[in-house]
Every structure is written in C-alpha cells, then in structure tokens.
Design a protein around this motif. Sequence first.
Motif, PDB file in Angstrom:
ATOM      1  N   ARG A  37      -6.951   5.410   5.894  1.00 22.63           N
ATOM      2  CA  ARG A  37      -5.661   5.874   6.631  1.00 22.63           C
ATOM      3  C   ARG A  37      -5.057   7.024   5.774  1.00 22.63           C
ATOM      4  NH1 ARG A  37      -2.042   0.257   6.071  1.00 22.63           N
ATOM      5  NH2 ARG A  37      -1.514   0.273   3.775  1.00 22.63           N
ATOM      6  N   GLN A  38      -4.189   7.802   6.524  1.00 20.70           N
ATOM      7  CA  GLN A  38      -3.397   8.668   5.874  1.00 20.70           C
ATOM      8  C   GLN A  38      -2.195   8.720   6.604  1.00 20.70           C
ATOM      9  OE1 GLN A  38      -5.439  12.548   5.750  1.00 20.70           O
ATOM     10  NE2 GLN A  38      -4.131  13.218   4.297  1.00 20.70           N
ATOM     11  N   ALA A  39      -1.141   8.589   5.771  1.00 19.79           N
ATOM     12  CA  ALA A  39       0.303   8.689   6.186  1.00 19.79           C
ATOM     13  C   ALA A  39       0.847  10.037   5.797  1.00 19.79           C
ATOM     14  CB  ALA A  39       1.035   7.530   5.260  1.00 19.79           C
ATOM     15  N   GLY A  41       2.075  13.106   4.793  1.00 14.24           N
ATOM     16  CA  GLY A  41       2.496  13.789   3.598  1.00 14.24           C
ATOM     17  C   GLY A  41       1.689  13.144   2.196  1.00 14.24           C
ATOM     18  N   LYS A  42       0.802  12.147   2.645  1.00 17.93           N
ATOM     19  CA  LYS A  42       0.018  11.502   1.577  1.00 17.93           C
ATOM     20  C   LYS A  42      -1.424  11.528   1.676  1.00 17.93           C
ATOM     21  CE  LYS A  42       3.798   8.049   1.070  1.00 17.93           C
ATOM     22  NZ  LYS A  42       4.131   6.567   0.825  1.00 17.93           N
ATOM     23  N   GLY A  43      -2.014  11.234   0.425  1.00 16.39           N
ATOM     24  CA  GLY A  43      -3.313  11.269   0.736  1.00 16.39           C
ATOM     25  C   GLY A  43      -4.154  10.099   1.386  1.00 16.39           C
ATOM     26  N   ARG A  44      -5.290  10.580   1.749  1.00 14.13           N
ATOM     27  CA  ARG A  44      -6.334   9.648   2.341  1.00 14.13           C
ATOM     28  C   ARG A  44      -6.789   8.107   1.643  1.00 14.13           C
ATOM     29  NH1 ARG A  44     -10.652  12.062   6.512  1.00 14.13           N
ATOM     30  NH2 ARG A  44      -8.552  13.145   6.918  1.00 14.13           N
ATOM     31  N   LYS A  45      -6.750   7.079   1.947  1.00 13.77           N
ATOM     32  CA  LYS A  45      -6.765   5.883   1.316  1.00 13.77           C
ATOM     33  C   LYS A  45      -7.474   5.007   1.787  1.00 13.77           C
ATOM     34  CE  LYS A  45      -2.616   6.226  -1.700  1.00 13.77           C
ATOM     35  NZ  LYS A  45      -1.449   5.257  -2.016  1.00 13.77           N
ATOM     36  N   SER A  62      -2.773  -3.850  -0.504  1.00 16.62           N
ATOM     37  CA  SER A  62      -1.874  -4.023   0.594  1.00 16.62           C
ATOM     38  C   SER A  62      -2.014  -4.533   1.926  1.00 16.62           C
ATOM     39  CB  SER A  62      -1.134  -2.694   0.855  1.00 16.62           C
ATOM     40  OG  SER A  62      -2.371  -1.744   1.138  1.00 16.62           O
ATOM     41  N   GLU A  91       5.009   0.206   6.978  1.00 14.23           N
ATOM     42  CA  GLU A  91       4.292   0.857   5.677  1.00 14.23           C
ATOM     43  C   GLU A  91       2.808   1.299   6.253  1.00 14.23           C
ATOM     44  OE1 GLU A  91       6.379  -1.323   5.349  1.00 14.23           O
ATOM     45  OE2 GLU A  91       5.653  -2.824   3.662  1.00 14.23           O
ATOM     46  N   ALA A  94       0.293   5.405  10.093  1.00 17.79           N
ATOM     47  CA  ALA A  94      -0.649   6.333   9.445  1.00 17.79           C
ATOM     48  C   ALA A  94      -1.574   6.518  10.651  1.00 17.79           C
ATOM     49  CB  ALA A  94      -1.314   5.786   8.202  1.00 17.79           C
TER      50      ALA A  94
END
Length: 130
Positions: A37-39, A41-45, A62, A91, A94
């Motif tokens: 997933r990618q939120a 402004g954030k990186g892919r996790k 998480s 949270e 994403a």
Amino acid sequence: VQLQASGGGLVQAGGSLRLSCAASGFNLDSFAIGWFRQAPGKGRKGVSSISRTRGLIYYAGSVKGRFTISVDNVNNTARTVYLQMDSLKPEDTATYYCAASQYGGLGSAALGYHGWYGYWGQGTEVTVSS
C-alpha cells in the motif's frame, strides 16, 4: 503476467473490506504474491504476502491480527488472492497494490519489501473515515 486488483472503497473506521487480486499467466506455485500500500505522500510498504514455496506468510506489524491473506486456486496458472481487512483504521487509508515476485523463496522479511517484486497490478483505493 496479469494482476487485477479490486474491492477498494470508502468505509468507516472499525469496518471491513475484502480486496481481491486476480492473478494469472505464471506458475503461481513458484512465485511470491502479496499486497502493498501507498498512502498519499508516502512510500510503498508491504502489507501482507505469501510464499507457497516456503510456506511463509508475512504481515506488517500494523495490520497483524486485523488483516488476513488467503489464496483461492483456480488452476496452476490462475488464482485469486484475497486480503480481508477488518477493524479498519483511518491510517489504513491508501492505494493498495497486488504484486508478484519471481523469487518465490523469499524469507519472511523480504516478502514485505517491494523491491523484490517485479510484477504489479493497478491499485485499488481504500479510504477509511474516522
């Protein structure tokens, strides 16, 4: 190799969604496959991945206890990978991607690293409202 993700949507906090990834075109028994997933402004996790070669399942810390990955076999080269998401939190919002890795023998930690995955489907958006 084809990966087609679906099932995203808008849900209230505490609710559930089930994502589906229709995977085909490769020997799925020798590949690792999973969800990232990618939120904004954030990186892919990594979220959750499975290696049938090693019998391993990875969950990000998480999502442990809330998300469940499963596989429904259609045949040797086609199956659907599900991500059941319960007790959703804001949270978790994403874009979720289904991905496959030709490195089917990845270890637990590597399963969650996007760099090992060479095949990606289009994303499906999940929005969790508070």
